[in-house]
Design a protein around this motif. Sequence first.
Motif, PDB file in Angstrom:
ATOM      1  N   LYS A 185       1.780  11.675   7.564  1.00  0.00           N
ATOM      2  CA  LYS A 185       1.398  11.217   6.222  1.00  0.00           C
ATOM      3  C   LYS A 185       2.316  11.835   5.179  1.00  0.00           C
ATOM      4  O   LYS A 185       2.735  11.181   4.222  1.00  0.00           O
ATOM      5  N   PHE A 224       0.119  -5.991  -0.819  1.00  0.00           N
ATOM      6  CA  PHE A 224       1.344  -5.840  -0.050  1.00  0.00           C
ATOM      7  C   PHE A 224       1.133  -4.800   1.018  1.00  0.00           C
ATOM      8  O   PHE A 224       0.422  -3.825   0.820  1.00  0.00           O
ATOM      9  N   GLN A 225       1.822  -4.984   2.144  1.00  0.00           N
ATOM     10  CA  GLN A 225       1.687  -4.008   3.222  1.00  0.00           C
ATOM     11  C   GLN A 225       2.556  -2.811   2.894  1.00  0.00           C
ATOM     12  O   GLN A 225       3.746  -2.945   2.665  1.00  0.00           O
ATOM     13  N   GLY A 237       9.808   1.140   2.817  1.00  0.00           N
ATOM     14  CA  GLY A 237       9.506  -0.191   3.328  1.00  0.00           C
ATOM     15  C   GLY A 237       8.601  -0.131   4.524  1.00  0.00           C
ATOM     16  O   GLY A 237       8.387   0.914   5.121  1.00  0.00           O
ATOM     17  N   LYS A 238       8.055  -1.253   4.855  1.00  0.00           N
ATOM     18  CA  LYS A 238       7.229  -1.347   6.052  1.00  0.00           C
ATOM     19  C   LYS A 238       7.545  -2.669   6.722  1.00  0.00           C
ATOM     20  O   LYS A 238       7.623  -3.711   6.075  1.00  0.00           O
ATOM     21  N   TYR A 258       8.082   7.554   0.199  1.00  0.00           N
ATOM     22  CA  TYR A 258       7.640   6.880  -1.020  1.00  0.00           C
ATOM     23  C   TYR A 258       8.248   7.539  -2.240  1.00  0.00           C
ATOM     24  O   TYR A 258       8.670   6.870  -3.179  1.00  0.00           O
ATOM     25  N   ASN A 272       3.255   1.568   3.734  1.00  0.00           N
ATOM     26  CA  ASN A 272       2.906   2.748   4.495  1.00  0.00           C
ATOM     27  C   ASN A 272       2.270   3.791   3.607  1.00  0.00           C
ATOM     28  O   ASN A 272       1.475   4.593   4.042  1.00  0.00           O
ATOM     29  N   TYR A 273       2.688   3.778   2.359  1.00  0.00           N
ATOM     30  CA  TYR A 273       2.167   4.768   1.426  1.00  0.00           C
ATOM     31  C   TYR A 273       2.157   4.130   0.067  1.00  0.00           C
ATOM     32  O   TYR A 273       3.139   3.517  -0.310  1.00  0.00           O
ATOM     33  N   TYR A 282       6.736  -4.371  -5.472  1.00  0.00           N
ATOM     34  CA  TYR A 282       6.907  -4.751  -4.075  1.00  0.00           C
ATOM     35  C   TYR A 282       7.750  -6.003  -3.949  1.00  0.00           C
ATOM     36  O   TYR A 282       7.660  -6.918  -4.771  1.00  0.00           O
ATOM     37  N   CYS A 293       8.932  -1.329  -1.021  1.00  0.00           N
ATOM     38  CA  CYS A 293       8.199  -0.829  -2.174  1.00  0.00           C
ATOM     39  C   CYS A 293       9.162   0.000  -3.007  1.00  0.00           C
ATOM     40  O   CYS A 293       9.752   0.956  -2.515  1.00  0.00           O
ATOM     41  N   GLN A 306       9.784 -13.731   0.067  1.00  0.00           N
ATOM     42  CA  GLN A 306       8.567 -14.519   0.249  1.00  0.00           C
ATOM     43  C   GLN A 306       7.685 -14.394  -0.989  1.00  0.00           C
ATOM     44  O   GLN A 306       7.264 -15.366  -1.571  1.00  0.00           O
ATOM     45  N   ARG A 307       7.406 -13.140  -1.373  1.00  0.00           N
ATOM     46  CA  ARG A 307       6.680 -12.950  -2.617  1.00  0.00           C
ATOM     47  C   ARG A 307       6.990 -11.560  -3.169  1.00  0.00           C
ATOM     48  O   ARG A 307       7.545 -10.734  -2.469  1.00  0.00           O
ATOM     49  N   HIS A 308       6.643 -11.340  -4.397  1.00  0.00           N
ATOM     50  CA  HIS A 308       7.004 -10.071  -5.030  1.00  0.00           C
ATOM     51  C   HIS A 308       6.086  -9.801  -6.193  1.00  0.00           C
ATOM     52  O   HIS A 308       5.350 -10.682  -6.646  1.00  0.00           O
ATOM     53  N   THR A 312       6.915  -5.993   8.550  1.00  0.00           N
ATOM     54  CA  THR A 312       5.788  -6.905   8.646  1.00  0.00           C
ATOM     55  C   THR A 312       6.060  -7.865   9.795  1.00  0.00           C
ATOM     56  O   THR A 312       7.090  -7.791  10.444  1.00  0.00           O
ATOM     57  N   LYS A 313       5.135  -8.780   9.989  1.00  0.00           N
ATOM     58  CA  LYS A 313       5.295  -9.709  11.112  1.00  0.00           C
ATOM     59  C   LYS A 313       6.543 -10.559  10.948  1.00  0.00           C
ATOM     60  O   LYS A 313       7.226 -10.882  11.885  1.00  0.00           O
ATOM     61  N   CYS A 324       8.526  -5.428   4.007  1.00  0.00           N
ATOM     62  CA  CYS A 324       7.980  -5.356   2.663  1.00  0.00           C
ATOM     63  C   CYS A 324       8.487  -4.058   2.037  1.00  0.00           C
ATOM     64  O   CYS A 324       8.132  -2.973   2.483  1.00  0.00           O
ATOM     65  N   LEU A 345       5.601  10.043   5.206  1.00  0.00           N
ATOM     66  CA  LEU A 345       5.518   8.761   4.513  1.00  0.00           C
ATOM     67  C   LEU A 345       5.506   8.971   3.008  1.00  0.00           C
ATOM     68  O   LEU A 345       6.107   8.205   2.251  1.00  0.00           O
ATOM     69  N   GLN A 346       4.826  10.032   2.591  1.00  0.00           N
ATOM     70  CA  GLN A 346       4.798  10.313   1.162  1.00  0.00           C
ATOM     71  C   GLN A 346       6.190  10.647   0.661  1.00  0.00           C
ATOM     72  O   GLN A 346       6.591  10.246  -0.425  1.00  0.00           O
TER      73      GLN A 346
END
Lengths: 325, 329
Positions: A134, B197-198, A147-148, A141, B200-201, A171, A157, A183-185, A150-151, A155, A137-138
């Motif tokens: 965690k 939105f997906q 980013g993460k 960020y 992680n943090y 995002y 951030c 795709q979207r934002h 997706t399928k 995505c 990940l912080q």
Amino acid sequence: MEEGRNSDEKKTALCGRSLTAASQDGGGRMSAVPLAQGKVEGGKVYSGDGVLGYLEMLEAQAHELGLKQEEKEQQEKKLNRLKAKVQELRTRRDELRAKVELQEKRLLDKEGVVTDPARPSAQTVLEWKVKSIKAMLQVFYLTGISGKLTKQGICFCISTAYEGTYLDSYYVDLLIKPEVKIQRHSVPIFIPLEQIAKKYLQTDIRRFLSVLSDHLNAYVGRRHQADQLEEHFSDRIEGTLQRNSLCNLLVFNYTVSSDSKTFPFNVRLLYRDLCCSLPTEAIISCTPGTLSLLAKVAAAHSNTFRQMALHKAFDSIINAKESQD
Amino acid sequence: MDEVAVEYIRRTVLKIPRDEIMAVLQKWGFLSEAQLQTINFRQTKESISHSVAQLCEESSAGIKQAALLDIIYNHIYPNKRVWSVYHMNKTGKASFFSFSTQVTINFREYEDNAIWIRIAWGTPYTKPNQYKTSYVVYHSQTPYVFISASTLRSNLPLLCQAMVVASNYHNIREMELRSHCLNSLKDIVFKRYSQNFQTNYPLQERNVLTENEDLRINDENRSEKERIHRLNQECFGDGPQPKLDFAQYKLETMFKSDPKWDVLEKKEPFRCLVKFSSPHLLESLKSLAPAGLADAPLSPLLTCIPQKARNYFKIREKSSLHPGSFVSP
């Protein structure tokens, strides 16, 4: 039991009423027919003052008692639950205390291997692992771009910040196949996202993200400065601070005093570079005729606005004035 | 001219709820505090409006002040009008046509970068009718315009043309997005609503549904409830939804049925219009699955409304090998 009955009888004496019921005869007319000699007491209707009435009263009392008992049981349960929770927290606290002592002991012991008096269980190891992930990940960020997967793509951030204060996150959800596409934002509409995407998205995603991040950070920085100015110096500004959507044009008025006379100044800040949070131009105007007297002051103020963050610049301008007077 | 203005002011005041008349008049700023103090706000609205009209006549109120009061009224109560969204772009050539008509135009700028433009329409031969107004709301540096036209839709092309010229674009087109709630329309096109939105943090904590702490009750459907909750979160996000009144789907698809039923002799698209209306459409769609009224996940036709920024859809057959339906752009 005896007392209850006596008080009931008293109530009966005070507010006895007979019940009637309406019944319909064949012709559909309503007529009043006395149902029974009953009593209305404290909102409860007893249909007879004989045995039946007494039984009903007992029933009602039993019901009430039942409710009270249930309530009591629930409260006890709640109490037990809380006690259990307290116990749990206490054991956890003890565990953590043990860990802290262990850490401290380790720091003090510079030589030799200390055998852990308390071997960490699998549970605690897992917790530490989760905690460190965690934290990682912080950290990602906090770098500003994370980013993460997706399928269908990624995505991203973009978390913006200005001088140590973390502000909004934006995002961008990208599709990867057949070609990279947004795709979207959640980027505000006045940021030229389409232009930036056209230029860089297909060829160099890193550059795309970097440029977009610059735009967003600069916008957020300008907006933050304007907000700070309004929040802290609204009493020193005449009227309101005017701004446009991108916060790259700010206009406001303030007063300058010199030789015990006050002069109104109007400042027009232009941020022509959308990736920059300092103005490229700071145009100061005064009432016609006074500019010659105040030219130096105006020039100094203009410089300050161009070199420092808006709220800090304004702060220094005001304090400089006050030290002059 | 003054009588028209004063009567217009009086009628505008009548539209305001009685408890708020004072606040609106103060915002307007035309009548002084002293004058406002002389009005008895406990009378009927009719009487209050007459008092205000009297004061305005004494202060020689003109059309400009009347128009300003109308703008302020519509800014405070924008939900009384239906707003459409228009999108401007710079593709294509700019074309102009000339048209002349008499109008009254008033502008007012607000702190949220919104410019409110009020237009009262006349004709080439008559003076502007203050009761036939259109409103345009424009935010600087955005390609969107929010228009609330009045009954005279014939003036729309002229209005659109004027907007394009004034904002330095080439083209304007009406989006298929309409609602009473202006702020929600802004939220949708400016992307100010909460999308999910997906990430992680910040970590998306699993929202364990803990309504019932009573240990005696076992939730047999707990996993299903959580699945529905999670899917709903993915579609709609966490925050409040923009407020829309309706969604309209115009179907031009082939009727698919058992061949032996043979409802239609001719193989023609089945024309059908489906309209969902609600005081708050998106919130009600969001609560469909948790309430058990619909399966989760909901049809993408319903959940794409804010993302596609439209609430009018035309659904036609896909003209390729794959049978299905596609939504027209």
